[in-house]
Design an enzyme around this catalytic site. Sequence first.
Site, PDB file in Angstrom:
ATOM      1  N   LEU A   1      -2.010   9.257   5.835  1.00  0.00           N
ATOM      2  CA  LEU A   1      -1.508  10.315   4.547  1.00  0.00           C
ATOM      3  C   LEU A   1       0.359  10.016   4.524  1.00  0.00           C
ATOM      4  CD1 LEU A   1      -2.929  13.899   4.695  1.00  0.00           C
ATOM      5  CD2 LEU A   1      -3.166  11.796   2.880  1.00  0.00           C
TER       6      LEU A   1
ATOM      7  N   VAL B   1       3.409   7.661   2.747  1.00  0.00           N
ATOM      8  CA  VAL B   1       3.386   7.413   2.451  1.00  0.00           C
ATOM      9  C   VAL B   1       2.369   7.367   0.777  1.00  0.00           C
ATOM     10  CG1 VAL B   1       4.912   5.874   1.955  1.00  0.00           C
ATOM     11  CG2 VAL B   1       5.293   7.021  -0.284  1.00  0.00           C
ATOM     12  N   MET B   2       1.995   5.759   1.029  1.00  0.00           N
ATOM     13  CA  MET B   2       0.847   5.096   0.287  1.00  0.00           C
ATOM     14  C   MET B   2      -0.369   5.860   0.176  1.00  0.00           C
ATOM     15  SD  MET B   2       1.781   2.084  -1.196  1.00  0.00           S
ATOM     16  CE  MET B   2       0.255   1.610  -2.089  1.00  0.00           C
TER      17      MET B   2
ATOM     18  N   ALA C   1      -2.490  -1.796   8.817  1.00  0.00           N
ATOM     19  CA  ALA C   1      -3.852  -2.631   9.264  1.00  0.00           C
ATOM     20  C   ALA C   1      -4.137  -3.254  10.852  1.00  0.00           C
ATOM     21  CB  ALA C   1      -3.279  -3.817   8.948  1.00  0.00           C
TER      22      ALA C   1
ATOM     23  N   ASN D   1      -3.418  -3.277   3.877  1.00  0.00           N
ATOM     24  CA  ASN D   1      -2.965  -4.843   3.346  1.00  0.00           C
ATOM     25  C   ASN D   1      -3.920  -6.089   4.679  1.00  0.00           C
ATOM     26  OD1 ASN D   1      -1.941  -5.707   1.546  1.00  0.00           O
ATOM     27  ND2 ASN D   1       0.196  -5.301   1.681  1.00  0.00           N
TER      28      ASN D   1
ATOM     29  N   SER E   1      -2.210  -3.166  -4.859  1.00  0.00           N
ATOM     30  CA  SER E   1      -0.676  -3.609  -5.610  1.00  0.00           C
ATOM     31  C   SER E   1      -0.136  -2.143  -5.978  1.00  0.00           C
ATOM     32  CB  SER E   1      -0.740  -4.701  -5.482  1.00  0.00           C
ATOM     33  OG  SER E   1       1.022  -5.227  -5.949  1.00  0.00           O
TER      34      SER E   1
ATOM     35  N   HIS F   1      -2.416 -12.579  -3.888  1.00  0.00           N
ATOM     36  CA  HIS F   1      -1.475 -11.869  -4.514  1.00  0.00           C
ATOM     37  C   HIS F   1       0.842 -11.924  -4.428  1.00  0.00           C
ATOM     38  CE1 HIS F   1       0.610  -8.215  -5.685  1.00  0.00           C
ATOM     39  NE2 HIS F   1       0.970  -8.663  -6.783  1.00  0.00           N
ATOM     40  N   ASN F   2      -0.034 -11.660  -3.020  1.00  0.00           N
ATOM     41  CA  ASN F   2       1.698 -11.096  -1.999  1.00  0.00           C
ATOM     42  C   ASN F   2       1.699 -12.742  -2.147  1.00  0.00           C
ATOM     43  OD1 ASN F   2       0.835  -8.713  -1.894  1.00  0.00           O
ATOM     44  ND2 ASN F   2       1.264  -8.616   0.325  1.00  0.00           N
TER      45      ASN F   2
HETATM   46  C1  6PG Z   1       2.116  -4.842  -3.444  1.00  0.00           C
HETATM   47  C2  6PG Z   1       3.021  -5.473  -2.395  1.00  0.00           C
HETATM   48  C3  6PG Z   1       2.474  -5.066  -0.887  1.00  0.00           C
HETATM   49  C4  6PG Z   1       3.916  -5.878  -0.068  1.00  0.00           C
HETATM   50  C5  6PG Z   1       5.014  -5.558   0.704  1.00  0.00           C
HETATM   51  C6  6PG Z   1       6.319  -6.494   1.449  1.00  0.00           C
HETATM   52  O1  6PG Z   1       1.591  -5.936  -3.900  1.00  0.00           O
HETATM   53  O2  6PG Z   1       2.174  -3.854  -3.080  1.00  0.00           O
HETATM   54  O3  6PG Z   1       3.196  -6.788  -2.152  1.00  0.00           O
HETATM   55  O4  6PG Z   1       1.672  -4.591  -1.047  1.00  0.00           O
HETATM   56  O5  6PG Z   1       3.988  -4.908   1.160  1.00  0.00           O
HETATM   57  O6  6PG Z   1       5.556  -6.374  -0.828  1.00  0.00           O
HETATM   58  O7  6PG Z   1       5.351  -7.583   1.642  1.00  0.00           O
HETATM   59  P1  6PG Z   1       6.961  -8.604   2.758  1.00  0.00           P
HETATM   60  O8  6PG Z   1       7.550  -7.869   3.340  1.00  0.00           O
HETATM   61  O9  6PG Z   1       6.100  -9.640   2.914  1.00  0.00           O
HETATM   62  O10 6PG Z   1       8.110  -9.282   1.553  1.00  0.00           O
END
Ligand code: 6PG
Length: 476
Positions: free
Chosen positions: A10, A12-13, A76, A102, A128, A185-186
């Site tokens: 629990l 923040v995400m 992760a 992730n 995301s 996506h990232n």
């Molecule tokens: C999302 C983002 C997220 C990612 C951060 C940090 O889709 O909500 O991609 O998952 O973890 O933006 O990314 P970096 O620290 O590698 O820039």
Amino acid sequence: NSAHIGVTGLAVMGRNLARNLARHGHRVALHNRSAARTSALMAEFGHEGAFVPTETMEQFVAALERPRRIVVMVKAGGPTDAVIEELVPLLEPGDIVVDGGNAHFLDTRRREAALREHGLHFVGTGISGGEEGALEGPSIMPGGTPEAYAILGPLLESIAAKVDGRPCCTHVGPDGAGHFVKMVHNGIEYADMQLIAEAYDLLRHGAGRQPGDIAQIFRGWNEGRLESYLIEITAEVLGHGDPLTGHPFVDVVEDRAEQKGTGRWTVQTALELGVPVSGIAEAVFARSLSGSAALREAARGLPGPSETWLDSAAADRFAGDVEQALYASKIVAYAQGFHQIQAGSAEYGWQIDRGAMASIWRGGCIIRARFLSRIDAAYRADPELPTLLTDDHFREALGAAQSAWRRVVSTAAQLGVPVPGFSSALAYYDALRADRLPAALVQGQRDFFGAHTYRRTDRAGSFHTLWGGDRSEQER
Ligand code: 6PG
């Protein structure tokens, strides 16, 4: 009154996902390693919906209706494995474990196979949209079996972002497919951010504009085809003044971009698959370069061009050119990312629908943009499209943008402004459309020094030239 779904982890995400689920009428069991987080959530947000707080993993599992739906929202790697290990003995066949972190898709494949042995479903899910997305509606990319999606999908779709009434969530494919797509996506996110940063740098250090003016330019762009979350927040960041000094915020922040590693995974995986994601790679390297403090310090005095600014008439025209270059380079970055999805899908037998991925990225996620509807439409028109560059819309846009794009890249080179994203995207475009590449020469070199052989354009088979002898050709 058992819970429909449970969330363990629990931070923040996890907290925001649990709240989002509860706000959509689902009864949510809560669990966290330290119970303090659970009680804090209850104290602050308990009134938002039906929560079932629990203290132990046993209580948590017992609180769930069957088949159980359990969302794991921990770090992760090791922490995810530790939670899964604790959960598995408590579960029964048919239960579903969802990993919303992730995770690397290869870890997801391993975990999915391991849980399948126990008759359990494992759904590796890309999510995301950051903290706000998790609460207000993220883009959700779940992998796993169709049976698991049938049970879990409706809940996920209910909390996902909606665009034109459609949820930004769909079943991506088996085992690691969801986390693979989230990884790409990232990677695209990195490339998009780098391109936007280069556009800023050109306007600032080529055209001599101030951050506040550039914020205005970006706001204008956000009204057009570049409309996207990243352009929108870029304008916000550029327009922000540091309260402490009154200077532009961008001028008081250290210019070293950090990363958590998903962009690096995208490039590593692309290397394995043999997919040229040069734009994503340049973006990852640009972050590494920015952090190479000792090298930058040593190199600071190296000579640059004598000409360092555009004259004011040229500077005025330049913003329009940069917009074109940004759009064209963005098309290339996305084309490369979608190529990687296609290659990963073929390698692992996932059958990923690329149009559907573009569609669920239209809302909720970091790369959400008007542009993604175009990509969705391109794959709808031709699901087997080899590259986005040849879709009618993108072909036309690239054709219209290319002169400006070339001007921007050459101006950048002349002024000494580094644009690895723009220039590698242009090189990719020119290489893909070339009739002949100098790769033939590379083959000759390889054959010369290592007898590695080559193929001919006019005859089948492999050949070697006796470079050290009479230079006759042998079939190998
Ligand atoms: C999302 C983002 C997220 C990612 C951060 C940090 O889709 O909500 O991609 O998952 O973890 O933006 O990314 P970096 O620290 O590698 O820039």
